[in-house]
Motif scaffolding. Sequence first.
Motif, PDB file in Angstrom:
ATOM      1  N   ILE A 103       1.112  -1.583   0.094  1.00  0.00           N
ATOM      2  CA  ILE A 103      -0.169   0.451   0.000  1.00  0.00           C
ATOM      3  C   ILE A 103       1.035   1.563  -0.416  1.00  0.00           C
ATOM      4  O   ILE A 103       0.578   2.061  -0.522  1.00  0.00           O
ATOM      5  CB  ILE A 103      -1.063  -0.039   1.361  1.00  0.00           C
ATOM      6  CG1 ILE A 103      -1.803  -1.542   0.815  1.00  0.00           C
ATOM      7  CG2 ILE A 103      -1.487   1.311   1.210  1.00  0.00           C
ATOM      8  CD1 ILE A 103      -2.638  -1.770   2.181  1.00  0.00           C
ATOM      9  N   PRO A 104       1.903   1.762   0.821  1.00  0.00           N
ATOM     10  CA  PRO A 104       2.514   2.464   0.664  1.00  0.00           C
ATOM     11  C   PRO A 104       3.229   2.707  -0.524  1.00  0.00           C
ATOM     12  O   PRO A 104       3.521   4.048  -1.119  1.00  0.00           O
ATOM     13  CB  PRO A 104       3.793   2.286   2.085  1.00  0.00           C
ATOM     14  CG  PRO A 104       3.474   2.183   3.010  1.00  0.00           C
ATOM     15  CD  PRO A 104       2.477   0.901   2.230  1.00  0.00           C
ATOM     16  N   GLN A 105       3.759   1.646  -1.576  1.00  0.00           N
ATOM     17  CA  GLN A 105       4.152   1.963  -2.871  1.00  0.00           C
ATOM     18  C   GLN A 105       3.107   2.596  -3.472  1.00  0.00           C
ATOM     19  O   GLN A 105       3.140   3.052  -4.723  1.00  0.00           O
ATOM     20  CB  GLN A 105       4.629   0.300  -3.113  1.00  0.00           C
ATOM     21  CG  GLN A 105       5.502   0.727  -4.789  1.00  0.00           C
ATOM     22  CD  GLN A 105       6.200  -0.929  -5.443  1.00  0.00           C
ATOM     23  OE1 GLN A 105       5.768  -1.558  -4.651  1.00  0.00           O
ATOM     24  NE2 GLN A 105       6.618  -0.591  -6.758  1.00  0.00           N
ATOM     25  N   LEU A 106       1.737   1.681  -3.664  1.00  0.00           N
ATOM     26  CA  LEU A 106       0.101   2.298  -4.213  1.00  0.00           C
ATOM     27  C   LEU A 106       0.244   3.972  -4.014  1.00  0.00           C
ATOM     28  O   LEU A 106       0.242   4.442  -5.444  1.00  0.00           O
ATOM     29  CB  LEU A 106      -0.271   1.747  -3.715  1.00  0.00           C
ATOM     30  CG  LEU A 106      -1.544   1.922  -4.693  1.00  0.00           C
ATOM     31  CD1 LEU A 106      -1.750   2.144  -6.295  1.00  0.00           C
ATOM     32  CD2 LEU A 106      -3.298   1.428  -3.912  1.00  0.00           C
ATOM     33  N   LEU A 107      -0.174   4.121  -2.293  1.00  0.00           N
ATOM     34  CA  LEU A 107      -0.274   5.599  -2.395  1.00  0.00           C
ATOM     35  C   LEU A 107       1.628   6.833  -3.244  1.00  0.00           C
ATOM     36  O   LEU A 107       1.744   7.903  -3.680  1.00  0.00           O
ATOM     37  CB  LEU A 107      -0.072   5.876  -1.180  1.00  0.00           C
ATOM     38  CG  LEU A 107      -1.090   5.335  -0.313  1.00  0.00           C
ATOM     39  CD1 LEU A 107      -1.047   5.278   1.003  1.00  0.00           C
ATOM     40  CD2 LEU A 107      -2.550   5.747  -0.888  1.00  0.00           C
ATOM     41  N   ASP A 108       2.823   5.921  -2.932  1.00  0.00           N
ATOM     42  CA  ASP A 108       3.875   6.953  -3.680  1.00  0.00           C
ATOM     43  C   ASP A 108       3.588   6.751  -5.043  1.00  0.00           C
ATOM     44  O   ASP A 108       4.127   8.481  -5.895  1.00  0.00           O
ATOM     45  CB  ASP A 108       5.433   6.359  -3.431  1.00  0.00           C
ATOM     46  CG  ASP A 108       5.637   5.984  -1.984  1.00  0.00           C
ATOM     47  OD1 ASP A 108       5.008   6.547  -1.362  1.00  0.00           O
ATOM     48  OD2 ASP A 108       6.504   5.015  -1.714  1.00  0.00           O
TER      49      ASP A 108
END
Length: 657
Positions: A103-108
């Motif tokens: 999820i953090p990579q998706l938000l990045d």
Amino acid sequence: TVGHHPVTRALICGDENDLARALSEAPRGARSEWGTKVDVAGQIKSPFYWAISDGKIPMAKILLGDLTQIRADRTQFYTGRMDLWSRHPNIVETLCVEAPDLIPQLLDGHVWVSDRNVHGNRKVTFYIRELWGDSRLPSSGKDVWHTPMAYMTRVGRPELFLHPVMRVVVDLKWEMFAARKFYQQQAVYVFHLLTFFTGYAVVEHPLASLVLRAVCWFLSLGIMIHNFGISFQQYMRGEGRDLSNPNEVNISIPIQQRLAEWTSKKQVEKKPLTGFLEDDEGLGEGKEKNEQEERETLVGSDSMVEKREMQRDEEKRAQGESQFGFPPHMTNFWNVGRVICCVLIIASAIIEIVTLRGELGTVYPDSYDWKAVSAAVAVLIWMVAMELFTSSFTMSAFIFAIFAALRDVGKFVLLLIVLVMGFSTGIKIVVGHDLVEFETVGDAFLLIYGYVIGLWVEPEIWPGGRHSDHYFQVLLFMFGTVAIILLITLLVAQLTVSYKQIVQLVEAHARVARACQILAIESSVDNAVLHKLTDSLDLDEPLPFESTEVGPSGGIQVMQPAEMFKNIVSPKLQKILDSGTLADPWPNTAETDKSGGPFKRVEEKMELQMKLLRATVNRLARKMKSGGGVKGDGSQSQYTGQDKSSAGDSRSQSSRK
């Protein structure tokens, strides 16, 4: 044959290098399509979901990073973000259940940060269209409890809401509609609290206090009806939460299908668990079209989440279990506490009416039941009033820390009660017949518990005293050693460790609480109003990267402090000066830059030229000042002073070269 596609072959072999190589060989016009769907023996599959279902998270990271990358040549921009959402509308739900680390990579991948630093700020683009929760988009699900933000509040990772993208989503929604609605509700609740406080504890005039209490009764009735009405509406819409599993939201069947169950169980067994009634007519003519659409577009049909939900629902139906979902409105602590207050106030009103019987000669009813119920309301209604302070992040974080500490104290008290019961039972057996204070187990329990918290501080254990029995003293000393020395010491250590952990994520928990407030408010706002507010953001307008470069749409652009994005791996704009067509693969920028080839990144060239230009301007400005030339105004001196460092950086880079 299976495996003829380069991406398919890489996923079957599980080779990350082969996957990266396959994506680099894809035509630039179809690169996002290669990363979002492949044909495996006539079946359309998502490479991203495929990698996650097989546990190949590193390969899923490669696919996600490639899809969110922004590229550009001389003719247009290329990004797979739109294809990612159109073919994986439930991607957030899937990641929350199967791969929350992604999820953090998706938000990045939904934020672009400019390289240019202007007075400590940078131009930032937040692509929030699919994360916003617009009910007109497939990514938002069927209601507010199925939006990406709703799933993130239940994944158990509060640090996600410290990400700049989620900060923007939460803050914008709060400012646009949630804050006004929240303060309107709190104004009613504060007025309700004041009528209770003055009518039950302050005003001494019999008639005036009775009038205030009557106003409080009617307000309690209205608040209770309002809360039950919201819960019933959610139940009617099929919105429900499984309290045993925080990741599950909808486990209920809408009321229309529930009525059909009651009338014809056999008929309902043939219907899918979608919450909609389908007619038998017209199914044949649309079957072929639906199969074609299912092959052409991936709407999460191969999602592990949906398969698991369908399997679980089928098992429940086979076992004859009724699927009753708990309304999300009644899973909120503040709402539940407020409803309990209203119920108790109405109960006190009934007791008062029965006790007074029309007599207004006394201020308050002389009834112990009325006093007990009113006292309980007094404690609870003031506790519920703390919700007003959650509008501040600082106070919300502090309240969360208090409740977190109370959870640890509750565990201690539970163990303490067991110990007190054991020792008080033994003490009652030993000295219960001789000492009146230990005559019953209940008396012994209260006295020993008071001994722990310091209410009974002087047991007469000296020779000849009331408590000089040796067996009693042994039991008392053993209890003091275990309960006071051991348990309290462990409690202090546990609270210290828990507080350190809470402090690290206290802001994150406060933002999760704010997001939950927004979801509750958003569920009660009309969709037409929400659509109008969403349209005011102009999310369909293309956004520029720099002054003359127009990029993709789907977001908002603001100036943000540069220090906020130190730990954010946002997609950089890869711009190549070539004349390739859509069928040509994207050049390998790393190799061309090393060899000094013609495919230099445009932003690097422009940055070098800007540094040289700034150095020249600084040099001319210093010469003009030293020679007594034209005097610059304040803005010119500020600009010159600002660019000295950049000029120095340019000279140092030139010397290193």
